[in-house]
Scaffold this motif. Structure first.
Motif, PDB file in Angstrom:
ATOM      1  N   LYS A   1     -29.906   2.178 -18.915  1.00 21.06           N
ATOM      2  CA  LYS A   1     -28.979   1.068 -19.046  1.00 21.06           C
ATOM      3  C   LYS A   1     -28.782   0.732 -20.514  1.00 21.06           C
ATOM      4  CE  LYS A   1     -28.729   0.588 -14.605  1.00 21.06           C
ATOM      5  NZ  LYS A   1     -27.503   0.963 -13.895  1.00 21.06           N
ATOM      6  N   GLY A   2     -27.644   0.111 -20.796  1.00 20.68           N
ATOM      7  CA  GLY A   2     -27.374  -0.282 -22.173  1.00 20.68           C
ATOM      8  C   GLY A   2     -28.276  -1.422 -22.615  1.00 20.68           C
TER       9      GLY A   2
ATOM     10  N   ALA B   1     -24.093   5.571 -18.339  1.00 23.30           N
ATOM     11  CA  ALA B   1     -25.410   5.018 -18.084  1.00 23.30           C
ATOM     12  C   ALA B   1     -25.978   5.517 -16.761  1.00 23.30           C
ATOM     13  CB  ALA B   1     -25.349   3.495 -18.083  1.00 23.30           C
TER      14      ALA B   1
END
Length: 225
Positions: free
Chosen positions: A212-213, A206
């Motif tokens: 970001k996840g 990431a």
């Protein structure tokens, strides 16, 4: 998306457990998945030294009552065991494995009885199959969880017809040992997790790809177990 290896059970039974076994070590959750119920039943009363959090949880689910969680890598686990244990240690493991764990313990006087409960078998693909799975689109990220996968990935990179698909890919390795399986690939393309656990690897992914996840992404990660 394109597994280059898979594990197979070796059907080892409980008769191979030494009568004087004093503890168990596990450096891969695969060993717990492939060990027979009879073998686990013979060992479950012994202290179990697991390499990290995920393997420790797998050991508890398998039936081990006394599980110690290690630092996340086999060398670190061997160091901890060597300082606190003497006697016969049953090592549930795969046929394909890094020898350093057993060598470190043997050097400290621990007798390691390696019980190979699974094997890792590589799967070959032709260029057309790889192109079809990837839909002809360039790959931006490759996740490498094992040295076997890294070596298989190196083989793909050397195929002329596949090189364009990975020309701009970044490689994310679980550890330095895994990264070494890529051989002479440019160092700038290879990222190594700060800690040999999946969460650290995904956080590194990431951070390097700048997202970001939890949301949609245009990036196309490519995972090799």
């Amino acid at each position: 998306m394109l597994p280059l290896s898979h594990t197979v059970t070796l059907n080892l039974d409980a008769s191979f457990v030494p009568s004087d076994a004093g503890a168990v070590a596990v450096t891969s959750a695969n060993a717990l998945r492939h060990a027979s119920p009879g073998l686990i039943g013979r060992l479950a009363h012994l202290p179990c030294h697991a390499v990290g959090a995920r393997t420790a949880e797998a050991a508890r689910q398998a039936g081990f009552a006394h599980v110690t969680e290690g630092p996340g890598d086999a060398a670190g686990l061997a160091g901890r065991i060597a300082g606190t244990f003497s006697g016969s240690l049953v090592y549930l493991c795969g046929r394909v494995r890094f020898p350093g764990f057993e060598e470190r313990l043997s050097a400290s006087g621990v007798r390691v009885d390696a019980l190979e409960v699974y094997d890792t078998v590589t799967t070959g693909y032709d260029e057309a199959s790889v192109g079809e799975v990837l839909d002809g689109r360039p790959v931006e990220a490759v996740l490498l969880y094992s040295a076997v996968a890294a070596q298989a990935m190196r083989g793909l990179l050397h195929r002329d017809g596949l090189r364009p698909l990975f020309a701009n890919a970044q490689f994310f390795a679980l550890s330095k040992r895994v990264a070494a399986g890529l051989g002479e690939e440019p160092a700038a393309m290879v990222n190594v997790a700060g800690h040999p656990e999946e969460q650290a690897l995904l956080e590194l992914l990431a951070s390097r790809l700048g997202h970001k996840g939890g949301g949609a992404s245009s990036h196309r990660p490519f995972s090799l177990p």
